[in-house]
Design a protein around this motif. Structure first.
Motif, mmCIF file in Angstrom:
data_model
loop_
_atom_site.group_PDB
_atom_site.id
_atom_site.type_symbol
_atom_site.label_atom_id
_atom_site.label_comp_id
_atom_site.label_asym_id
_atom_site.label_seq_id
_atom_site.Cartn_x
_atom_site.Cartn_y
_atom_site.Cartn_z
ATOM 1 N N GLN A 487 4.236 14.318 5.756
ATOM 2 C CA GLN A 487 5.225 13.156 6.829
ATOM 3 C C GLN A 487 5.113 13.977 8.196
ATOM 4 O OE1 GLN A 487 8.985 15.040 5.160
ATOM 5 N NE2 GLN A 487 10.162 13.225 5.925
ATOM 6 N N THR A 490 3.608 11.781 10.652
ATOM 7 C CA THR A 490 3.686 11.032 11.018
ATOM 8 C C THR A 490 4.421 11.578 12.604
ATOM 9 O OG1 THR A 490 5.439 10.982 9.790
ATOM 10 C CG2 THR A 490 3.796 9.462 9.083
ATOM 11 N N ILE A 561 8.674 8.648 0.777
ATOM 12 C CA ILE A 561 8.268 7.408 0.257
ATOM 13 C C ILE A 561 9.602 6.343 0.107
ATOM 14 C CG2 ILE A 561 6.577 6.587 -2.588
ATOM 15 C CD1 ILE A 561 6.522 9.530 -3.027
ATOM 16 N N PRO A 562 9.171 4.905 -0.370
ATOM 17 C CA PRO A 562 10.365 3.792 -0.962
ATOM 18 C C PRO A 562 10.655 4.143 -1.452
ATOM 19 C CG PRO A 562 8.210 3.122 0.859
ATOM 20 C CD PRO A 562 7.528 5.115 0.433
ATOM 21 N N GLN A 603 8.367 -7.603 -0.477
ATOM 22 C CA GLN A 603 9.101 -7.315 0.428
ATOM 23 C C GLN A 603 7.902 -7.551 1.475
ATOM 24 O OE1 GLN A 603 6.795 -3.414 0.364
ATOM 25 N NE2 GLN A 603 8.051 -2.740 2.167
ATOM 26 N N GLU A 607 11.148 -8.703 4.837
ATOM 27 C CA GLU A 607 10.822 -8.497 5.749
ATOM 28 C C GLU A 607 11.220 -9.791 6.940
ATOM 29 O OE1 GLU A 607 7.331 -5.492 5.700
ATOM 30 O OE2 GLU A 607 9.281 -3.975 5.141
ATOM 31 N N ILE A 893 1.403 -4.301 6.819
ATOM 32 C CA ILE A 893 1.263 -2.863 7.890
ATOM 33 C C ILE A 893 1.302 -3.202 9.058
ATOM 34 C CG2 ILE A 893 -0.508 -1.076 8.219
ATOM 35 C CD1 ILE A 893 -1.453 -1.342 5.328
ATOM 36 N N THR A 902 -0.126 4.448 10.747
ATOM 37 C CA THR A 902 1.087 4.596 9.874
ATOM 38 C C THR A 902 0.171 3.918 8.360
ATOM 39 O OG1 THR A 902 2.097 5.688 7.844
ATOM 40 C CG2 THR A 902 2.863 4.052 10.242
ATOM 41 N N PRO A 904 1.702 2.135 4.463
ATOM 42 C CA PRO A 904 2.567 2.207 4.352
ATOM 43 C C PRO A 904 2.601 3.550 2.252
ATOM 44 C CG PRO A 904 2.491 0.161 5.214
ATOM 45 C CD PRO A 904 1.194 1.422 4.867
ATOM 46 N N TRP A 905 3.369 3.628 1.577
ATOM 47 C CA TRP A 905 2.590 4.411 0.200
ATOM 48 C C TRP A 905 2.491 3.329 -0.777
ATOM 49 C CZ3 TRP A 905 2.504 8.874 -1.360
ATOM 50 C CH2 TRP A 905 2.788 10.098 -0.268
ATOM 51 N N GLN A 906 3.160 1.998 -0.747
ATOM 52 C CA GLN A 906 2.193 1.026 -1.628
ATOM 53 C C GLN A 906 1.365 0.516 -1.685
ATOM 54 O OE1 GLN A 906 5.266 1.063 0.498
ATOM 55 N NE2 GLN A 906 5.322 -1.269 1.625
ATOM 56 N N LYS A 1032 -2.148 11.603 1.370
ATOM 57 C CA LYS A 1032 -1.112 10.163 0.257
ATOM 58 C C LYS A 1032 -2.119 9.991 -0.779
ATOM 59 C CE LYS A 1032 2.324 8.084 3.865
ATOM 60 N NZ LYS A 1032 2.627 6.966 4.411
#
Length: 1106
Positions: A487, A490, A561-562, A603, A607, A893, A902, A904-906, A1032
């Motif tokens: 974190q 970023t 995390i989402p 997602q 978005e 992304i 960055t 993403p966590w997914q 991550k």
């Protein structure tokens, strides 16, 4: 082409290099934290029991009292008079009970059972029918783990191996406990051995004569067995032996190579039948024949676990003189395997080994010649009492040295033994006492012996709760650190130097504390010392996090995390606490991965990234701002998702069923082609495997060609052009030889054997050479030198197409001539009149990805060789799945320049989950019987001699190939969105005239999109993004190993702890280590490419300045 007009951004200075070093050092330190936690937890969870070095002797009876009834006054009596002076022990490795079980005659109307392993040991059935008082067949139950070394240890000491002893199956050490072989040597008996060379390490110097043969080559069915047969009968006829041991391996190796259902198993069992028949014919009256299997095998021919087929082994006893007073029962009796140790010791007139906890087979101590049942019962009671005295003495000694036995149960058992012993002493004073009292004593003694064995089985899972808690806490803290620093990375103002400062301060303080403790004379365990160093270095980070956090931020900010991904991680974390989920993980993982993919598509829709174009309004180097077409539209993204789900479903066809699901049937495609019987089907499958190999190679080359990475004259590119086809050819040739080696003509077998050694080593050598070339020259860039002159003059024509008349030629030829004159004069004066030389670099936009894809391909080929041929289809699916997933993830992304970047966590979660899914698709399971031991002999068909690290490395590479490939390829998650910025070079067009002829256009110079070169615009953010991605990925993997550790700790008394939770923890820990090493290598490769690009730019700038 991208002209190098941005010299200020070409060179990477000392700050960038220090950032790279900081990232690598920090990742190495985080991995060390996890390793220390795993080691500390393991040292508390998988402890071995205490091994006593005490020995039994004839001069020291096991307890008070005189010699047992029936041995008094007999010469040479030691605890009990011997009934046999010689013993022939035939150990047929992996002789499962049903291999030897007599087959009932089938009814005329019923078809006979045609399984290859049934009814082949006909001599056993014939002896049982003709001489029922001379022979018995038992179903012997082995204690897990069912690996050969642990079974030999149990068969000679009468003790129970612990779970962690399974790791010593390839590095056997001398047995220090009291055992039968040592007792025979102490009594001056001559022990002759022939067979498995594992005995050489277990009993060094204990044999009067020995013929050892290499045992590790599971593909060799005949060398050991034929070597034994060469010496077996001559040794028996010589009479220069008291105990003869023959350890045959052909049945076990046949199971590993073909499985029990192959016709080769029938041939091997028939050979063993002839061996037993030949031994029976040569036995004398004072000799006992014991035929035993050390363990069984699964339906696929493996062993090591505790399934019914693995622990069920055959035990056959025979003597030319009568052994048993009655006929054998209809169903063979079930006896623990360690019961053979005290039984043989007393039958041979030897002391029972000191650490034995087995129960004598009382039936063998009956008085056959005495028709009175009372005498037989008294003889059985005498043997049981001696056995109970020895076990009671062992418990007293062991409980005084260790504290891991249950106190209450120990007291209860001791009370039971005291009562039974007192009753037995009273019977000795009245030998003709009532029959009921004698049976009561026998029952009490058997209850005591069986209770001791049950208590030891339960108690010798000895745990150190302090170490387990410390290891789990250290792993949890490392996970929290990964989450926290990922974190921090970023933030735009992220700085690398404090990371190294805090880490160095913590390590320095820990070293000082360890030094002070050492000076006090305390002996520190290396595992504890490493854990102290890890915890000490972690404290400054935790303090900084606590001090910097304070109460100014909400708790939810701790979890960046989402929500959907956090829910997914929590579900996966909790699932490891269920033995049903762990068993069914091979089916649950594709479901979770498919659900995550559908979530990604949803997602993207939420978005608004599916249908609207994704415009890039970032200026190109030396060009004006331009926009590109959308990278994805709705149909394209849905197509990627559907293709990915289809690949996952196809990979699920390659599955291996766990032992706990007998209704499940493993995929037949996991077995090697050599196990197939039909020639046509084998050829078709071979063609499919070679086709998959060619498709994989072609796909990689087409991808590199698409991004123009095959135009460079660099050595690594030349190797991709010529080295990869050679590797594919060598792999295909090795598959052809391995699948048909048994069918080769005798005159060609030497050539085939030599090629089976050379080809895999050649492929591995080529792969290593390619990787070295890639590290040496990783930049696959085409360089062009041009001048700064204006663009070439255009010849304008009033006509369309080629000249068709004399007038046309008269018009155009003078213009061409004048153009040639100007060009010739310009070459002489260009550097003065038109400016200095300008260097243009082509295809820099994929320089990082090209190196990564090349490295992954070079790694894949030797890993593919370690698997069965048909797994090549899984490797092809692996690359295709990765390609589809990367494209799908790239759609979501965003490209933010100049940073921060960055991932993403997914994306990270899906990548880690795909590694697990591929692990199961390659035919693996997190249990020891499912390990592909054949990988140790690829390139080494004759074995490895005394070396253990090389076969362990080969087997480990086979088992964790998916972990390694996905970890090394993890940086692609960061690189791929930039790679997908534009699908290829574009051309700008310009009108040249007013009419149709003049309106024809000509291309200007190609404008290459920046793609991955955007990362070099902000090296600080590039390095921070690599650190963030690595942390991550380590966090996701760390959550899995932490869940396995907590599950094994909390459920340590669960019924399935040693069958499910402990193996899962071990496999997850090894997978984490392999993945972390692979991730470190992948990040280091990206940094090596980046450094090479910087060096390359510096050289161009210097050349241009000159």
């Amino acid at each position: 082409m991208v002209p190098v007009c941005w010299r200020s951004r070409c060179a990477s200075g000392r700050r960038s290099r220090m950032q790279k070093i900081s990232v690598l050092l920090f990742l190495a330190w985080v991995c060390f934290l996890f390793y220390a936690g795993i080691a500390l937890f393991t040292s508390g969870f998988l402890l071995t029991r205490l091994e006593l070095t005490n020995h039994s002797s004839c001069q020291e009876p096991p307890g008070p009292g005189s010699l047992p009834w029936g041995s008094q006054g007999k010469p040479g009596a030691c605890w009990m008079a011997s009934r046999f002076s010689r013993l022939v022990l035939v150990l047929i490795d992996a002789l499962r009970f049903d291999f030897a079980q007599p087959q009932p005659s089938h009814s005329p109307g019923e078809p006979p059972v045609s399984l290859p392993f049934l009814g082949k040991l006909n001599c056993l059935q014939r002896i049982l029918e003709i001489q029922p008082h001379h022979a018995r067949l038992y179903q012997s139950k082995a204690d897990p783990p069912t690996t050969t070394m642990q079974r030999l240890k149990a068969l000679t000491t009468g003790s129970l191996p612990t779970f962690i002893d399974a790791g010593s199956n390839f590095a056997s050490h001398a047995i220090v406990e009291d055992n039968l072989i040592k007792q025979l040597a102490s009594a001056g008996r001559r022990v002759v051995f022939m067979g498995d060379d594992t005995w050489k390490d277990l009993f060094p110097g204990a044999f009067s004569q020995a013929f050892f043969f290499p045992s590790f080559n599971v593909r060799d069915l005949h060398t050991v067995d034929n070597g034994i047969l060469e010496h077996l009968y001559p040794t028996m006829d010589s009479g220069e032996w008291d105990m003869l041991i023959a350890h045959f391996l052909g049945v076990d190796h046949c199971g590993h190579k073909y499985g029990p259902h192959h016709p080769e198993m029938a041939k091997k069992l028939s050979q063993m039948d002839q061996v037993i028949q030949g031994l029976v014919e040569r036995l004398e009256n004072d000799t006992l024949l014991v035929v035993i299997g050390d363990h069984g095998m699964t339906m696929t021919g493996d062993h090591g676990g505790d399934s019914e087929l693995e622990i069920s082994a055959a035990l056959f006893l025979y003597s030319p003189k009568a052994l048993f007073p009655g006929a054998p029962p209809e169903e063979p009796e079930i006896v623990p395997q360690i019961s053979l140790v005290p039984t043989l010791a007393l039958l041979l007139g030897l002391p029972i080994p000191f650490g034995n906890i087995g129960e004598v087979m009382a039936e063998l101590f009956s008085e056959v010649e005495d028709s009175q049942s009372h005498s037989s019962a008294l003889a059985q009671a005498s043997a049981l009492h001696l056995n109970a005295q020895q076990v009671s003495r062992f418990l007293h000694t062991y409980s005084a040295a260790a504290q891991d036995l249950q106190v209450k149960e120990l007291h209860r058992l001791q009370t039971l033994f005291n009562k039974a012993s007192a009753d037995y002493q009273r019977l000795l004073q009245r030998p003709q006492g009532p029959e009921a009292a004698l049976q009561t004593v026998i029952t009490e003694l058997q209850q005591f012996l069986r209770g001791v064995r049950a208590m030891c089985i339960q108690s010798w899972a000895r745990f150190s709760l302090g170490r387990m808690a410390g290891g789990a806490a250290l792993m949890a803290a490392a996970c929290f650190l990964c989450l926290l620093v990922s974190q921090w990375a970023t933030s735009p103002g992220f700085c690398f130097r404090p990371l190294l400062t805090l880490m160095a301060c913590g390590l320095a303080g820990t070293i000082v504390c360890a030094g002070l403790l050492t000076t006090t004379g305390l002996k520190l365990d290396p595992v504890v010392l490493g854990a102290m160093a890890a915890a000490g270095s972690l404290l400054p980070f935790l303090w900084k996090a606590w001090a910097g956090w304070g109460s100014r931020r909400p708790l939810v900010a701790l979890l960046p995390i989402p929500g959907p991904v956090l829910l997914f991680l929590l579900i996966r974390f909790a699932a490891f606490f269920s033995d049903s989920f762990v068993v069914a993980e091979a089916r649950a993982t594709p479901f979770l991965l498919g659900s995550l993919i559908l979530l990604l598509i949803a997602q993207l829709h939420w978005e608004g990234k599916l249908l609207p174009p994704k415009l890039l309004t970032i200026p190109r180097l030396c060009f004006s701002a331009s926009t590109g077409p959308p990278r994805h539209n709705g149909t394209h993204a849905l197509g990627l998702g559907v293709g990915l789900l289809l690949c996952i479903r196809l990979a699920g066809l390659f599955h291996r069923c766990p032992e706990e699901t007998p209704a499940c049937h493993s995929s037949p495609w996991l077995s090697p082609l050599a196990s197939m019987v039909g020639g046509r089907a084998k050829n078709l499958w071979y063609g499919a495997c070679v086709g998959a190999l060619v498709a994989l190679l072609a796909a990689v080359r087409l991808w590199l060609r698409r991004y123009s990475n095959l135009k460079s004259p660099e050595p690594s590119v030349l190797f991709v052009r010529w080295g990869l086809p050679l590797m594919a050819l060598g792999t295909a040739a090795y598959w052809a030889l391995a699948s048909g080696a048994d069918e080769a003509p005798p005159r060609l077998r030497a050539l085939v054997a030599g090629a089976s050694v050379v080809l895999p080593r050649a492929v591995a050598g080529l792969a290593a050479s390619g990787l070295m070339l890639l590290l040496w020259r990783p930049v696959t860039v085409l360089v062009k030198a041009t001048t700064g002159a204006p663009r070439t003059r255009t010849v304008l024509t009033p006509f369309s197409g080629p000249p068709t008349s004399r007038a046309d030629l008269d018009y155009v030829v003078p213009q061409i001539y004048r153009h040639m004159q100007e060009e010739f004069r310009g070459r002489l004066e260009r550097t003065k009149s038109q400016g200095p030389l300008t260097v243009a670099a082509c295809h820099l936009g994929s320089v990082y990805s090209a190196a990564m894809v090349t490295a992954l391909t070079l790694l894949a080929f030797p890993l593919l060789l370690l698997h069965a041929e048909r797994i090549s289809l899984v490797f092809l699916l692996l690359f295709l799945q990765s390609f589809l997933l990367l494209h799908l993830l790239a759609a979501g992304i965003p490209i933010t320049t100049p940073g921060p970047f960055t991932v993403p966590w997914q994306a990270v979660s899906a990548w880690a989950l795909m590694a697990t899914q591929t692990f199961y698709s390659m035919g693996h399971q997190p249990v020891f019987p499912a390990i592909h031991w054949h990988a140790a002999f690829v390139g080494f068909p004759e074995g490895h001699g005394s070396s253990t690290w090389l076969p362990a490395l080969l087997v480990g590479a086979n088992t964790f190939a998916s972990h390694l490939l996905f970890a090394v390829g993890c940086p692609l998650l960061l690189l791929w969105p930039f790679l997908c910025e534009n699908q290829g070079p574009r051309k700008r067009w310009q009108p040249l005239g007013r009419n149709e002829a003049e309106a024809r256009v000509r291309p200007e110079e190609e404008e290459e999109p920046l793609m991955e070169m955007r990362l070099r615009d902000a090296p600080h953010h590039f390095n921070a993004a690599l650190l963030q991605l690595s942390l991550k990925y380590l966090f996701v993997l760390g959550i899995q190993i932490l869940a396995c550790a907590l599950a094994a700790s909390i459920l340590r008394r669960h019924l399935m702890v040693w069958k499910v939770f402990a193996p899962k923890f071990i496999f997850e820990a090894m997978g984490f280590i392999v993945s972390s090493v692979g991730l470190f290598l992948g990040i280091a490769l990206v940094m090596r490419v980046d450094g090479a690009v910087s060096s390359w730019f510096r050289q161009l700038v210097l050349a241009q300045q000159r």
